[in-house]
Write an enzyme that holds these catalytic residues in place. Structure first.
Site, PDB file in Angstrom:
ATOM      1  N   SER A  89     -17.941  17.969 -13.855  1.00 14.15           N
ATOM      2  CA  SER A  89     -17.536  17.763 -15.236  1.00 14.15           C
ATOM      3  C   SER A  89     -16.158  17.110 -15.339  1.00 14.15           C
ATOM      4  CB  SER A  89     -17.576  19.103 -15.981  1.00 14.15           C
ATOM      5  OG  SER A  89     -17.344  18.935 -17.348  1.00 14.15           O
ATOM      6  N   ASP A 116     -18.651  13.874 -17.201  1.00 18.10           N
ATOM      7  CA  ASP A 116     -20.122  13.894 -17.152  1.00 18.10           C
ATOM      8  C   ASP A 116     -20.760  13.652 -18.519  1.00 18.10           C
ATOM      9  OD1 ASP A 116     -19.263  16.399 -18.055  1.00 18.10           O
ATOM     10  OD2 ASP A 116     -20.974  17.454 -17.213  1.00 18.10           O
ATOM     11  N   ASP A 144     -15.498  12.860 -21.469  1.00 14.55           N
ATOM     12  CA  ASP A 144     -15.151  13.518 -20.211  1.00 14.55           C
ATOM     13  C   ASP A 144     -15.982  12.917 -19.081  1.00 14.55           C
ATOM     14  OD1 ASP A 144     -17.677  14.700 -20.481  1.00 14.55           O
ATOM     15  OD2 ASP A 144     -16.976  16.697 -19.897  1.00 14.55           O
ATOM     16  N   ASP A 191     -20.731  15.226 -21.394  1.00 12.16           N
ATOM     17  CA  ASP A 191     -21.229  16.276 -22.287  1.00 12.16           C
ATOM     18  C   ASP A 191     -20.159  16.689 -23.296  1.00 12.16           C
ATOM     19  OD1 ASP A 191     -19.564  17.698 -20.578  1.00 12.16           O
ATOM     20  OD2 ASP A 191     -21.000  19.287 -20.158  1.00 12.16           O
TER      21      ASP A 191
END
Length: 448
Positions: free
Chosen positions: A96, A233, A231, A235
């Site tokens: 992430s 990733d 960000d 999400d």
């Protein structure tokens, strides 16, 4: 307890908290937890992601399971594909927003339901940590490539609408939003929009002020109406207004109501986390919408939104969940709707900063972290101090404590992953805000 196993996912420094052997054992034992025969697997562009995939897939295959490999993927793409194509289990390989030397795994079950520590990662951790040997079965599984990106883009495009009036700035943080954002948004001022696991420009955490500097400067330089900061990733997303100011992500929860409840007339509850501004309910009162408060983190929010059959929800961290997205979070979907709305409001002569100023009249502390040993004792002391002075209008205790009073509120909660107490408060008066912060700071200092 292994350091990489967290409340919501598996994540840690590659080579120490997480390595090839651990990745293989996770793959081998995961089918015992999820009882699936085929796993959908995607991965981000981190330097260790290919290695992690190879070992995870080898473990899954040795356990007799097939792997459908979708290759480079954003985390929301894996969620959507899991539910859309009817998979019983999936894994996204990503850390992430963590630094470049980290990696991890986000695990979901059927319908893209999250697997957290309380719902399976604890049992997986015990198996991985055990002395149980990994014995390959006679009929090993296979790895197959699956193409999902075209279908996903078609789905996402239905939410975008007309953006022709907007001047947009986009910072992809060299992360996975780069896969889709050009096709989705079209003409804009893009930076850091190539996949690069070294994150050469800044770390992929959109909440950190230093990581916002480039997008803020770009918005000002190009006189943009709005800036988007994704960000690693994809999400999570944060937004910058036309003046170069960071918009608190919880206020976007209120703003999204103009589309889902105002324009689309969808019925149902809106979900916020326990740190979210009271301004959300006050703003959405115009649509007679009911706002429900719940725990922080996807492992809790996605399940709660599904349980409530809520329209949508969000978190202070920049996650936004949608019933139309299988109750999961998607930064691209949030971006599409915010841009669509802003394009409409611009026709009325309204700017993003004006629209946000219409949502909130509170002064907000932002999240303050206290590094302390005695988390529970300090939380109890803060609760007792204020409740002894005056009984709160509302008291919540499912994720730390939240105390709501007429003109102010506070939340104090323990971090799930670090030795911190996280504190946030909001008040109609700036003086009241300062007073609350001083009291809580003194309590944490004296008892820390």
């Amino acid at each position: 307890m292994m350091k990489a196993f967290k409340a919501y996912d598996i994540r840690g420094e590659w080579g120490t908290d997480l390595n090839e052997d651990i990745a293989y054992r996770i793959g081998y034992f995961l089918p015992q937890i999820l009882k699936a025969k085929t796993f959908l697997v995607g991965r981000d562009m981190r330097l260790s992601s290919d290695t992690l995939f190879t070992q995870l897939a080898r473990g899954l295959n040795d356990a007799g399971c097939d792997v459908d490999d979708i290759g480079l993927a954003s985390t929301p793409l894996v969620y959507w594909s899991t539910a859309k194509y009817g998979y019983e289990a999936s894994v996204q390989i990503t850390a992430s927003h963590n630094p470049k030397n980290h990696n991890g795994l986000k695990i979901s079950t059927a319908n893209a339901l999250p697997v957290g520590y309380d719902t399976g990662l604890n049992r997986l951790e015990a198996l991985v940590e055990s002395d149980t040997p990994c014995m390959p079965v006679a009929q090993r599984g296979t790895i197959r490539h699956k193409e999902v990106k075209d279908d996903y883009l078609v789905f996402q495009k239905q939410f975008v609408g007309d953006l022709s009036a907007l001047n947009i700035a986009v910072d992809c943080s060299n992360g996975m939003s780069s896969l889709f954002v050009h096709d989705l948004i079209g003409q804009a001022h893009y930076i850091n929009d190539t996949l690069d696991g070294n994150f050469p420009s800044h770390e992929p955490n959109p909440l950190e002020a230093e990581n916002q500097e480039q997008i803020k400067a770009l918005v000002i330089k190009e006189k943009c109406d709005i800036g988007l900061l994704f960000d690693g990733d994809a999400d999570r997303i944060t937004f910058i207004d036309e003046k170069g100011n960071f918009i608190s992500p919880d206020l976007i929860i209120a703003f999204l109501g103009n589309f889902f409840i105002g324009e689309q007339k969808q019925e149902g509850i809106v979900l916020q986390d326990i740190r979210s501004s009271r301004a959300i309910q006050e703003y959405l009162d115009r649509y007679q919408a009911k706002v429900e408060t719940w725990r922080v983190g996807r492992a809790y929010a996605a399940l709660k939104l599904r349980e409530l059959d809520g329209v949508y929800g969000g978190e202070l961290a920049g996650h936004y969940y949608f019933r139309d997205f299988y109750y999961s979070d998607s930064a691209l979907l949030a971006a599409s709707i915010v841009l669509r709305l802003l394009n409409q409001f611009k026709q009325e002569g309204k700017t993003m900063s004006q629209l946000i100023s219409e949502i909130t009249s509170y002064h907000n502390s932002g999240e303050i972290n206290f590094k302390v040993e005695h988390k529970k004792g300090i939380m109890d002391a803060v609760r007792d101090h204020f409740t002894n002075l005056e009984k709160p209008e509302r008291f919540l205790d499912f994720d730390g404590y939240r105390l709501d009073y007429k003109d102010w509120w506070l939340n104090i909660r323990p971090s799930n992953t670090e030795p911190y107490l996280r504190f946030l408060c909001e008040a109609k008066s700036e003086n009241k805000l300062k007073e609350i912060i001083e009291i809580v700071t003194d309590i944490s200092r004296n008892l820390g």
